[in-house]
Design an enzyme around this catalytic site. Structure first.
Site, PDB file in Angstrom:
ATOM      1  CB  CYS A 193      -1.016   0.088   1.301  1.00 17.50           C
ATOM      2  SG  CYS A 193      -2.444  -1.019   0.994  1.00 17.50           S
TER       3      CYS A 193
ATOM      4  CG  HIS B 184      -5.010  -3.782   1.378  1.00 13.46           C
ATOM      5  ND1 HIS B 184      -4.017  -4.267   1.374  1.00 13.46           N
ATOM      6  CD2 HIS B 184      -5.955  -4.558   2.099  1.00 13.46           C
ATOM      7  CE1 HIS B 184      -3.719  -5.223   2.168  1.00 13.46           C
ATOM      8  NE2 HIS B 184      -4.982  -5.612   2.719  1.00 13.46           N
TER       9      HIS B 184
ATOM     10  CG  ASN C 157       0.720 -17.088  -7.895  1.00 11.23           C
ATOM     11  OD1 ASN C 157       0.826 -17.649  -8.626  1.00 11.23           O
ATOM     12  ND2 ASN C 157       2.092 -17.119  -7.115  1.00 11.23           N
TER      13      ASN C 157
ATOM     14  CG  HIS D 282      -2.133  -4.360  -2.451  1.00 10.23           C
ATOM     15  ND1 HIS D 282      -2.081  -3.015  -1.613  1.00 10.23           N
ATOM     16  CD2 HIS D 282      -2.226  -3.890  -3.867  1.00 10.23           C
ATOM     17  CE1 HIS D 282      -2.215  -2.309  -2.248  1.00 10.23           C
ATOM     18  NE2 HIS D 282      -1.989  -2.693  -3.612  1.00 10.23           N
TER      19      HIS D 282
ATOM     20  CG  HIS E  72       0.880  -8.783  -5.352  1.00 12.74           C
ATOM     21  ND1 HIS E  72       0.136  -9.251  -4.493  1.00 12.74           N
ATOM     22  CD2 HIS E  72       1.882  -9.574  -5.430  1.00 12.74           C
ATOM     23  CE1 HIS E  72       0.348 -10.312  -3.742  1.00 12.74           C
ATOM     24  NE2 HIS E  72       1.610 -10.434  -4.324  1.00 12.74           N
TER      25      HIS E  72
ATOM     26  CD  GLN F 232       5.659 -13.173  -6.743  1.00 13.45           C
ATOM     27  OE1 GLN F 232       6.600 -13.343  -6.388  1.00 13.45           O
ATOM     28  NE2 GLN F 232       4.531 -13.991  -6.423  1.00 13.45           N
TER      29      GLN F 232
END
Length: 385
Positions: free
Chosen positions: A83, A142, A182, A193, A195, A197
């Site tokens: 965040c 979030h 994922n 949150h 996101h 990778q």
């Protein structure tokens, strides 16, 4: 154009802000000054890389990253590390607000050192776990998920994926770049949150090696005039029974031999090796169709569907890359509203998948499911070049 600003965190890790392109050219876009919000945390010196070990039984590399045992695991919202920073929560993102951010993972499986894996490996061969692991935060909010992003924001994420793919491809020793997400506790996420990778590997991963070998054989048998992925896309479009959506530049289908209860492949109509090679027009459409696809997945059940979104890009290998073809494999273990598929004996031990439904039925459900109208809003004119 998306505005990109680079800075460094307190321990030297790189962080990049990707700010949404603005449709109103008179605003001049977003000018970010990271020096106004430096990372003031006192962080420990970055740990040394882990190691890779060669599995002589399979010819594969295995990364050993024991330092990741101490990584952050499902923190409460007021302690979320991605965040925006507040006085009470000095996070990985020093700024009080952002659109999309990419930064080096504080607890990487690979890297931060760069280099090749040992040559002529055999039993007992170890090496440094070279490479790079990055985190992509899709939004400062979030809660929510990728499917809830605006189309403008999704386009910024696509630009971030493409930018980082190009940059990571250029690093010494890197053989494969893998953006992924994922989504959901059932998949094993460690942060709520929204996101994803990006992993940059110093070796070609086992799955990519198998797919790459099949693609190269097909390419050679066709005297370099056809690609395997392109041929599969053409066959699926001609058959039609497993198609989910078709656009000008991308189409999505449930593959003929789907392994997972929910599995969709999203494929560009033009052969490109990776996201960095997409044109601006293709990136625009990708943001649109990818959101559409994720919304269809979520509309199947009353609760959000866990998934793995895996971008298969051509390895940086002189043999495999000419036949490589960018595509997304979106999979979920969800086989019913209250049931998940677990990889047990046949799948986990033998790699012999057994699907509990038919690809044709899954494709029909995804085609006909009611998608919120907001998913189909086009990009504002002039938002991206």
């Amino acid at each position: 154009m998306t505005h990109i600003t680079s800075t460094n965190l307190a321990d030297g890790r790189e962080l990049l802000y990707f700010d949404d392109a603005r449709a109103d050219a008179s605003t001049g876009g977003t000018t970010r000054r990271p020096e106004e919000f430096p990372d003031r945390r006192e962080l420990p010196v970055r740990s040394e890389p882990g190691e890779v070990r060669f599995d002589a039984l399979t010819g594969e590399w295995v990364a050993v990253a024991a330092h990741r045992q101490s990584r952050t695991h499902l923190p409460p919202a007021d302690q979320c590390p991605i965040c925006p920073t507040t006085p009470a929560n000095p996070s990985e993102i020093p700024a009080p607000d952002y659109d999309v951010v990419v930064f080096e993972n504080r607890f990487p499986s690979l890297g931060p050192a760069l280099g090749p894996v040992p040559a002529n490996a055999g039993w007992g061969t170890t090496g440094t776990a070279f490479g790079r692991c990055e985190v992509v935060s899709f939004t400062p909010e979030h809660t929510g998920s990728f499917s809830g992003l605006s189309e403008v924001r999704a386009r910024t994420v696509v630009e971030a994926w493409a930018h980082r793919t190009g940059a990571l491809n250029a690093l010494p020793g890197i053989r494969q770049v893998f953006p992924f997400e994922n989504r959901g506790a059932d998949i094993g996420v460690t942060l709520h949150h929204p996101h994803g990778q990006i992993y940059a590997y110093p070796y070609v991963t086992p799955r990519a090696a198998v797919m790459g070998a099949a693609a190269r054989k097909f390419f050679d048998d066709a005297d370099g005039r056809q690609t395997l992925t392109g041929s599969l896309l053409r066959s699926e479009r001609e058959d039609g029974s497993r198609m989910v959506l078709e656009g000008e530049n991308f189409s999505a289908y449930v593959p003929f031999a789907a392994r997972w209860p929910l599995e969709v492949h999203l494929v560009p109509h033009r052969q490109v090796p990776d996201l960095a090679a997409l044109s601006g027009e293709e990136k625009d459409e990708l943001a649109h169709v990818y959101l559409d696809l994720l919304k269809r997945l979520d509309a199947l059940y009353p609760t959000p569907t866990p998934y793995i979104s895996a971008w298969h890009q051509a390895p940086l290998d002189d043999l495999l890359r000419p036949a490589g073809y960018l595509h997304l494999q979106l999979t979920s273990p969800r086989r019913a509203e209250d049931k998940l598929k677990y990889l047990a004996g046949s799948e986990a031990a033998m790699g012999a998948f057994i699907n509990d439904t038919t690809p044709e039925l899954v494709a029909e459900r995804l085609r006909t499911v009611t998608v919120p109208a907001s998913a189909l809003k086009p990009l504002p004119e002039g938002a991206h070049a």
